[in-house]
Design a protein around this motif. Structure first.
Motif, PDB file in Angstrom:
ATOM      1  N   ILE A   1      41.307  41.957  31.697  1.00  0.00           N
ATOM      2  CA  ILE A   1      43.496  42.256  31.925  1.00  0.00           C
ATOM      3  C   ILE A   1      43.096  41.558  33.612  1.00  0.00           C
ATOM      4  O   ILE A   1      42.360  41.579  34.483  1.00  0.00           O
ATOM      5  CB  ILE A   1      42.932  43.724  31.707  1.00  0.00           C
ATOM      6  CG1 ILE A   1      42.796  44.445  31.082  1.00  0.00           C
ATOM      7  CG2 ILE A   1      44.844  44.186  32.088  1.00  0.00           C
ATOM      8  CD1 ILE A   1      43.158  45.988  31.144  1.00  0.00           C
ATOM      9  N   TYR A   2      44.123  40.309  32.825  1.00  0.00           N
ATOM     10  CA  TYR A   2      44.847  39.890  33.923  1.00  0.00           C
ATOM     11  C   TYR A   2      46.021  41.095  34.497  1.00  0.00           C
ATOM     12  O   TYR A   2      45.746  41.581  35.614  1.00  0.00           O
ATOM     13  CB  TYR A   2      45.479  38.773  33.737  1.00  0.00           C
ATOM     14  CG  TYR A   2      45.958  37.795  34.903  1.00  0.00           C
ATOM     15  CD1 TYR A   2      44.888  36.892  35.432  1.00  0.00           C
ATOM     16  CD2 TYR A   2      47.062  38.013  34.904  1.00  0.00           C
ATOM     17  CE1 TYR A   2      45.524  36.678  36.906  1.00  0.00           C
ATOM     18  CE2 TYR A   2      47.443  37.270  36.160  1.00  0.00           C
ATOM     19  CZ  TYR A   2      46.433  36.055  37.432  1.00  0.00           C
ATOM     20  OH  TYR A   2      47.639  35.575  37.833  1.00  0.00           O
ATOM     21  N   ASN A   3      46.685  41.273  34.022  1.00  0.00           N
ATOM     22  CA  ASN A   3      47.985  42.273  34.451  1.00  0.00           C
ATOM     23  C   ASN A   3      48.694  42.074  33.243  1.00  0.00           C
ATOM     24  O   ASN A   3      49.215  40.799  32.321  1.00  0.00           O
ATOM     25  CB  ASN A   3      48.738  41.109  35.646  1.00  0.00           C
ATOM     26  CG  ASN A   3      49.333  42.423  36.507  1.00  0.00           C
ATOM     27  OD1 ASN A   3      50.148  42.766  35.525  1.00  0.00           O
ATOM     28  ND2 ASN A   3      49.314  42.610  37.418  1.00  0.00           N
ATOM     29  N   PHE A   4      49.096  43.059  32.562  1.00  0.00           N
ATOM     30  CA  PHE A   4      50.460  42.956  31.554  1.00  0.00           C
ATOM     31  C   PHE A   4      52.129  43.392  32.022  1.00  0.00           C
ATOM     32  O   PHE A   4      52.670  43.462  30.836  1.00  0.00           O
ATOM     33  CB  PHE A   4      50.529  44.853  31.484  1.00  0.00           C
ATOM     34  CG  PHE A   4      48.743  45.417  29.590  1.00  0.00           C
ATOM     35  CD1 PHE A   4      48.001  44.109  29.942  1.00  0.00           C
ATOM     36  CD2 PHE A   4      48.152  46.236  29.326  1.00  0.00           C
ATOM     37  CE1 PHE A   4      46.768  43.574  29.046  1.00  0.00           C
ATOM     38  CE2 PHE A   4      47.283  46.219  29.588  1.00  0.00           C
ATOM     39  CZ  PHE A   4      46.653  45.031  28.127  1.00  0.00           C
ATOM     40  N   GLY A   5      52.153  43.353  33.649  1.00  0.00           N
ATOM     41  CA  GLY A   5      53.474  42.688  34.276  1.00  0.00           C
ATOM     42  C   GLY A   5      54.260  44.021  34.223  1.00  0.00           C
ATOM     43  O   GLY A   5      53.728  44.540  34.645  1.00  0.00           O
ATOM     44  N   GLY A   6      55.902  43.847  34.261  1.00  0.00           N
ATOM     45  CA  GLY A   6      56.242  44.556  34.680  1.00  0.00           C
ATOM     46  C   GLY A   6      55.746  46.013  34.287  1.00  0.00           C
ATOM     47  O   GLY A   6      55.525  46.415  33.183  1.00  0.00           O
ATOM     48  N   ASP A   7      56.283  46.970  35.399  1.00  0.00           N
ATOM     49  CA  ASP A   7      55.798  48.731  35.399  1.00  0.00           C
ATOM     50  C   ASP A   7      57.077  48.951  34.342  1.00  0.00           C
ATOM     51  O   ASP A   7      57.876  49.629  34.614  1.00  0.00           O
ATOM     52  CB  ASP A   7      55.810  48.841  36.519  1.00  0.00           C
ATOM     53  CG  ASP A   7      55.554  49.930  36.301  1.00  0.00           C
ATOM     54  OD1 ASP A   7      55.198  51.342  35.964  1.00  0.00           O
ATOM     55  OD2 ASP A   7      55.372  50.909  37.783  1.00  0.00           O
ATOM     56  N   LEU A   8      56.131  49.220  32.941  1.00  0.00           N
ATOM     57  CA  LEU A   8      57.473  49.231  32.077  1.00  0.00           C
ATOM     58  C   LEU A   8      57.416  51.502  32.207  1.00  0.00           C
ATOM     59  O   LEU A   8      58.560  51.817  31.558  1.00  0.00           O
ATOM     60  CB  LEU A   8      56.804  49.242  30.341  1.00  0.00           C
ATOM     61  CG  LEU A   8      56.011  48.568  30.188  1.00  0.00           C
ATOM     62  CD1 LEU A   8      56.154  48.484  28.656  1.00  0.00           C
ATOM     63  CD2 LEU A   8      57.321  47.062  29.973  1.00  0.00           C
ATOM     64  N   SER A   9      57.126  51.956  32.093  1.00  0.00           N
ATOM     65  CA  SER A   9      56.633  53.260  33.113  1.00  0.00           C
ATOM     66  C   SER A   9      58.400  52.896  33.841  1.00  0.00           C
ATOM     67  O   SER A   9      58.796  54.476  33.741  1.00  0.00           O
ATOM     68  CB  SER A   9      55.824  54.363  33.320  1.00  0.00           C
ATOM     69  OG  SER A   9      56.106  55.292  34.155  1.00  0.00           O
ATOM     70  N   ARG A  10      58.861  52.190  35.095  1.00  0.00           N
ATOM     71  CA  ARG A  10      59.285  52.460  36.167  1.00  0.00           C
ATOM     72  C   ARG A  10      60.173  51.992  35.537  1.00  0.00           C
ATOM     73  O   ARG A  10      61.608  52.091  35.901  1.00  0.00           O
ATOM     74  CB  ARG A  10      59.002  51.663  37.259  1.00  0.00           C
ATOM     75  CG  ARG A  10      59.627  51.346  38.250  1.00  0.00           C
ATOM     76  CD  ARG A  10      58.999  50.380  39.797  1.00  0.00           C
ATOM     77  NE  ARG A  10      58.091  51.212  40.426  1.00  0.00           N
ATOM     78  CZ  ARG A  10      57.795  52.401  40.635  1.00  0.00           C
ATOM     79  NH1 ARG A  10      59.039  52.640  41.521  1.00  0.00           N
ATOM     80  NH2 ARG A  10      56.816  52.218  41.640  1.00  0.00           N
TER      81      ARG A  10
END
Length: 293
Positions: free
Chosen positions: A82-91
């Motif tokens: 995993i590199y990064n899934f981006g924006g903090d969807l929970s936030r």
């Protein structure tokens, strides 16, 4: 890479990343390891900002040197696959449901500033590189695209899932993509919502360098060694890019404000889709361990 050291005398305590310095190659690397999921958490954003400022400070301290200790800064990941899934969807969900425009915009602009600093090399003789050894989605791919050079391992999947919840990637995707490929193709990629493999993105011109699976770090060293042989040409191209193909911060800010207003207008159906994506991320990362572990 060899001769790796953490920054000595750095005042910032890195909470969700690991910083390494290879003086021999002139490379500073930030390896992301955010928790509880691989997203751009406020703590990771603080780490990135501190890393960028520390690199800039070191370069400015050595203006008289022809070859400073740091000539390249790398954004990589310490998470396996995993590199990064981006924006903090929970936030996102919490801020959207609370109608907190100021909070959502503040978070989004922190992401935009981090990417912009990579894109302009801190306005110093620095080249930024993204080393993508695992899946990059949404803001994770935006962060990679903000770097001057994208190195990705074959088979790595990348894409923008935001269309699934009736939103667009608003923190640099269109701006950075449209400097690399035709705007119409950038729009097609954003609207598709699909995952692309690194080989396909390389053919499109989105990825600059391909590495064999598991050989990303070796390819990074190889690329830098080759770039050092032609440092004058690379330096001139960097200056030309900065003058004629630069992404202005104002452009990123304006698009981000559109994104914030669009996010605040999402309905419950879209928010439930976002919730499902959060759960899917949690399932995918449940047994993922840091490379350091």
């Amino acid at each position: 890479m060899s001769n790796l050291f953490q920054f000595p005398e750095a005042s910032h305590v890195y909470q969700q990343s690991e910083v390494e310095l290879d003086r021999e190659l002139g490379v500073a690397t930030l390896n992301m390891a955010p928790q509880p999921r691989p997203a751009f958490t406020p703590e990771l954003l603080a780490d990135i900002e501190a890393f960028q400022k520390e690199v800039a400070h070191r370069v400015r301290q050595q203006p008289q040197r022809r070859s400073p200790d740091i000539r390249y800064m790398v954004l990589a990941s310490n998470l396996d696959g995993i590199y990064n899934f981006g924006g903090d969807l929970s936030r996102f969900l919490s801020l959207i449901r609370a109608g907190d425009r100021e909070g959502l915009l503040g978070y989004a602009l922190a992401c935009v500033r981090a990417g912009h600093r990579f894109s302009v090399g801190m306005d110093l003789p620095l080249t930024s590189l993204a080393l993508v050894e695992g899946r990059a989605q949404g803001g994770g791919l935006e962060a990679a695209l903000s770097c001057n050079v994208v190195i990705a391992e074959k088979g790595t999947q990348m894409g923008f899932p935001e269309v699934l919840f009736n939103l667009f990637p608003g923190m640099g995707a269109y701006s950075y993509l449209s400097r690399r490929i035709a705007p119409s193709l950038a729009e097609r990629m954003i609207l598709s919502g699909r995952l692309y493999e690194a080989e396909e993105l390389y053919e499109m011109g989105v990825v600059d360098v391909l590495a064999e699976p598991g050989q990303g770090r070796e390819k990074l060293v190889e690329y830098i060694a080759e770039a050092e042989k032609h440092s004058s040409v690379h330096g001139l191209l960097r200056r030309i890019h900065s003058s004629h193909n630069r992404v202005p911060f104002e452009e990123l800010r304006d698009i981000t404000e559109l994104w914030v207003d669009s996010a605040l207008g999402l309905g419950e159906r879209e928010l439930r889709t976002m919730e499902r994506l959060v759960r899917a991320q949690d399932r995918r990362t449940g047994q993922k361990l840091s490379r350091a572990e």
